[in-house]
Every structure is written in structure tokens, then in C-alpha cells.
Enzyme design. Structure first.
Site, PDB file in Angstrom:
ATOM      1  N   LYS A  78     -33.872 -46.547 -92.560  1.00  0.00           N
ATOM      2  CA  LYS A  78     -33.236 -47.803 -92.150  1.00  0.00           C
ATOM      3  C   LYS A  78     -31.811 -47.481 -91.723  1.00  0.00           C
ATOM      4  CE  LYS A  78     -32.387 -52.528 -93.912  1.00  0.00           C
ATOM      5  NZ  LYS A  78     -32.554 -53.439 -95.067  1.00  0.00           N
ATOM      6  N   SER A 153     -34.866 -57.805 -94.069  1.00  0.00           N
ATOM      7  CA  SER A 153     -34.090 -57.172 -93.019  1.00  0.00           C
ATOM      8  C   SER A 153     -34.611 -55.791 -92.619  1.00  0.00           C
ATOM      9  CB  SER A 153     -32.630 -57.046 -93.464  1.00  0.00           C
ATOM     10  OG  SER A 153     -32.529 -56.188 -94.582  1.00  0.00           O
ATOM     11  N   SER A 177     -35.709 -57.781 -98.836  1.00  0.00           N
ATOM     12  CA  SER A 177     -35.780 -57.108 -97.534  1.00  0.00           C
ATOM     13  C   SER A 177     -36.703 -55.904 -97.438  1.00  0.00           C
ATOM     14  CB  SER A 177     -34.387 -56.692 -97.084  1.00  0.00           C
ATOM     15  OG  SER A 177     -33.747 -57.796 -96.524  1.00  0.00           O
TER      16      SER A 177
END
Ligand code: GLN
Length: 488
Positions: A78, A153, A177
Site C-alpha cells: 500500500k 482505503s 480499511s
């Protein structure tokens, strides 16, 4: 025969060890897929040269027998994790030119284990969002239906794993997330106990809630990853002084007699019927496996969303004050004086959702409002945590749906922040209480969209949770179903 991109970590390990394919060929396979499925927009940056160089080193280690179980396995991070020499944007324009001079501990641990970094995945700006639509780098598509969001997210990581652009990815979970996008894309995502994994080099959103974790095809893969990711790090003062974990060793235990608690509040108003039906059938599977199902109550958890939306923005407003255009990131081109430079750089660099949170957080922390909002939310947080402690006196794990609905259409909730925030209604309580929790695939709705099952365990009982998830996956094959459109 499954293709390389449909295989789990254990299967890919076998492929590498048998010499059916080299680490370099494996990396090339996934890099090729990232390129040909570029329209999913799952990645913000890809570094082919670097990945191939890492893969060649992995091949040498495999040849000389010095590799670890993860040597040569590709991974995507990420874009919230700092990577030495590789762009780290956190999904924001304010960091569109930021190249960190060091690796986050998560990244360096996985590098040391011999994993091959393919690139950095798309995400909601500063991890604020539930649909990946707040990213400065554009929305990500859900591989099960590309007009839908992948969740957020960690939406880029979720889509990348679900579409077979990488076998595994890292994510972070402040309010859901990792788990919410895992549910929306039909993969397995784990948020460990607060403090299990070092956050050094992980860009901070809400420091009392943030936690890193793996996003994988199955629970066994997650256990393999966690055994490397977890552990004390002197560079993170919130890192737990714990011996290294051995979650893999616990996977095969029988779950007969395990007591699973169902909180009524997770099955009430607001839950879509098709999600409820699938969770009911998952409960039946656990019963067949010999688990006992009981009712528990988490009375304060219905206030988790408002509590979170005071605490998280408050912490974010403080954390994000470091982005001032002086030390790193975007700086406005024209300005009159220092204050004007701060103002313009931040106005230009941050997106709407981030600005909204900074304003809410600053307000909640300001004198006169602190007691009315922030202190009250802290007290509520304690009540939510006490609820879990009481529930875990009666049961070993808590089970429910991960999300109230399946993945929604892009733009469906962008104009209504509260609607968007309610997506995390089942995931947020575990963050507030610091507990380990995970989402795993439990089935599909009539349109073929994945539905996630949510498990929460007592503090530091990840092993028990992964054990139950693995046993469930031995009895089901939802985690092996691959989005048709992306098999080739
Ligand atoms: N969707 C939640 C939010 O917008 C949670 C985000 C997260 O876990 N990083 O804050």
C-alpha cells in the site's frame, strides 16, 4: 489447472522450490498482468527493474538453499508504507514527489524474507475513505464488476490481490480499511491487535487506531505473512514487546467446541438481506464443524461510528500538520509570506475529504469543545472496549458480516459522507478496542458480488481467529473463486 496468479502462497512456494518457474519468471508474470490490467488502476507506481533485480537475488538464495519460506514471492505495498528510493504518495497530491530515504519496518522485514516488491498500490488519500474514490490518483475498479468500487482505503491492494496482479499485498486498517475492501473483493484481510506490527515508516492517520496487516487469498497465506510482519521494533514506541508469533503452527487445530458469539446489533437494521443470508449459511458451516453458537451483546457498539469520527479526525488533524510544504512534498509555486506558503501548499495539496477531517478534528480539539467532544468520545471508547471484554467472557470469537452491503457503484456515496462512513459500522469497534479482526470470503450475492465474513478475537488471540478462518476455508471454496474476466 490453476494459473500462477490463482495460486496461494503455499502453492507458489512449491512452484519455486520444484523449479517449475524461477522467481524472475514469477515476477515477470505478475508485472505483465499489472500492465495488461492497468485499467483497474490498482497501482500508483511499479518499478520493473527493481523487482527483477530483487527476483534475481531471490533465485540465487533459492539455488543456494539460503531462502526463507517467502523468498521469491512477489508482493505489492500500500502506498502508505515508505519505500527507500521508490515514490510514496499516500494517495495524495501533497506527496506526489516524495521519495522516502528509508524503508518502513514492514517493508524491510518482508524484503529481508526475500519477497519481491512489484510496486505500490492505490489508496484513499491518507487512508481516509471507504471506496478508494478520494485518491488523487483516481478511483480503483472492483474486478468482480468494474463499475463498482473495491472498498477503501486499501482498495488498490484488494483489487490487486483479487484480480491476480500480485499474490499478496500489505494494507492498513484504522477503521476497517483492510477488512472492508477484502470483503468487497472476495479476499482475506487481517487487522492484527494494536501494537502487533511496527508502524515505523507507515504514514500516520490516527495513531491510536492505525495497524498494518496482510491482504491475501486465504487465511493460511495471512498466517505466513504475519509470522514475518509481527514482532517488536525498537523504532516504534507502540510496538509490543512480544516474542515472534507462530500463527502457522496453530492453523490445523480442531475448532470443535469453539464458542462463537453473534452480537445482535451486527444483524439488525441496516444489514442487506442478501448479506445476512450468506452470513447465516456461514454460521451453519461453523456449526457443522462442531462450533457452538451463542448470542452476545455489544450495547455500546452502535455508537462506534460517531465515536470514531471524533477521535480519528482529531488525531489526523494533528498528524497531518507536518505536511506544510517546508520539509517534504508539494509546495505552492507563488506565495507572499510564510503563512501564505503554508496555506497555499496545504490548500493545493490536500483533497476535500482530508480537509474535512482536518477541520472536524481541529474543531473537536479546540478549547471549550475538547471536553464536549474529544473527552466524551474517549469515554465511549472505553465502554465499547468493556463490552468486548464482557462478551469474551462468554465466547472465544465474535462473528458477523464485515459490511452491511456488497460493493456499491462508483460515485454512489461520494456526495454523502455519512452514508460513506456507515460502511465501517461493523469494523470500527475492533479498532477502537485494539482487537484483532479479519474478513474472509463467505459467498456471493445473486449478482455474483463477494460477501465478507467478519471475525473478532480477544486481544493477541490472532492464532485462534486464523485457525477458525483456515478451518472454514478447508470446508468452503469461496476463497478459490476467481473473477471470470481476469482469469486470462
Ligand atoms: N473508512 C474509514 C475512514 O474513512 C476507515 C479508514 C481506514 O481504516 N484507514 O476513516
Amino acid at each position: 489447472m490453476d494459473k500462477l496468479h490463482q495460486k496461494t502462497l503455499t502453492e507458489l512456494q512449491a512452484v519455486l522450490r520444484n523449479g517449475d518457474c524461477s522467481a524472475r519468471e514469477l515476477a515477470e508474470h505478475f508485472l505483465q498482468r499489472i500492465e495488461s490490467h492497468n485499467r483497474l488502476n490498482a497501482f500508483i507506481s511499479v518499478d520493473t527493474e527493481r523487482a527483477l533485480a530483487q527476483a534475481e537475488r531471490a533465485d540465487e538464495a533459492l539455488k543456494s538453499g539460503t531462502g526463507s519460506p517467502l523468498t521469491g514471492i512477489p508482493i505489492a505495498h500500500k502506498d502508505i508504507f515508505c519505500t527507500d528510493g521508490l515514490l510514496t504518495t499516500c494517495g495524495s497530491k501533497i506527496l506526489n514527489n516524495f521519495v522516502a530515504p528509508y524503508d518502513a519496518t514492514v517493508v524491510s522485514r518482508l524484503n529481508t524474507a526475500g519477497m519481491v516488491t512489484l510496486g505500490k498500490t492505490n489508496m484513499d488519500e491518507f487512508a481516509m475513505g471507504s471506496s478508494n474514490e478520494t485518491s488523487h490518483y483516481g478511483p480503483v475498479s472492483n474486478p468482480w464488476n468494474t463499475t463498482r468500487v473495491p472498498g477503501g482505503s486499501s482498495g488498490g491492494s484488494a483489487t490487486a490481490v483479487a484480480a491476480g496482479l500480485t499474490p499478496v499485498a500489505t494494507g492498513t486498517d484504522t477503521g476497517g480499511s483492510i477488512r472492508q475492501p477484502a470483503a468487497f473483493t472476495g479476499i482475506t484481510g487481517v487487522k492484527p491487535s494494536y501494537g502487533r506490527i511496527s508502524r515505523y515508516g507507515m504514514i500516520a492517520f490516527a495513531s491510536s487506531l492505525d495497524q498494518a496487516g496482510p491482504m491475501t487469498r486465504c487465511a493460511e497465506d495471512a498466517a505466513l505473512m504475519l509470522d514475518v510482519m509481527c514482532g517488536f521494533d525498537e523504532l516504534d514506541s507502540t510496538s509490543l514487546q512480544q516474542d515472534s508469533t507462530q500463527f502457522c503452527a496453530q492453523l490445523e487445530k480442531s475448532v470443535k467446541g469453539l464458542k462463537i458469539g453473534l452480537p445482535k446489533s451486527f444483524f439488525s437494521e441496516g444489514l442487506d438481506a442478501e448479506v445476512g443470508d450468506i452470513i447465516d449459511s456461514a454460521i451453519k458451516t461453523f456449526k457443522k464443524m462442531g462450533c457452538t453458537i451463542i448470542d452476545v451483546t455489544l450495547p455500546s457498539s452502535e455508537l462506534a461510528v460517531p465515536c470514531y469520527y471524533v477521535l480519528a479526525p482529531a488525531e489526523a488533524s494533528s498528524n497531518l500538520s507536518r505536511f506544510d510544504g517546508v520539509r517534504f512534498g508539494h509546495r505552492a509555486e507563488k506565495y507572499d509570506d510564510l503563512v501564505d506558503m503554508y496555506q497555499k501548499s496545504r490548500s493545493e495539496g490536500f483533497g476535500d475529504e482530508v480537509k474535512r477531517r482536518i477541520m472536524i478534528g481541529t474543531y473537536a480539539l479546540s478549547s471549550g469543545y475538547y471536553d464536549a467532544y474529544y473527552s466524551k468520545a474517549q469515554k465511549l471508547r472505553r465502554l465499547i472496549s468493556n463490552d468486548f471484554n464482557r462478551a469474551f467472557e462468554q465466547c472465544d470469537l465474535i462473528l458477523g458480516p464485515t459490511t452491511p452491503s456488497v460493493a456499491f457503484e462508483k460515485n454512489a456515496k461520494t456526495d454523502d459522507p455519512v452514508e460513506m462512513y456507515l460502511n465501517d459500522i461493523y469494523t470500527i469497534p475492533a479498532n477502537l478496542a485494539g482487537l484483532p479482526a479479519m474478513s474472509l470470503p463467505a459467498g456471493f450475492d445473486p449478482k455474483g458480488l463477494p460477501i465478507g465474513l467478519h471475525l473478532v478475537a480477544p486481544y493477541l488471540e490472532e492464532g485462534r481467529m486464523l485457525n477458525a478462518a483456515h478451518q472454514f476455508q478447508l470446508n468452503t471454496d469461496f476463497h478459490r473463486t476467481f473473477p471470470e474476466e481476469f482469469i486470462e
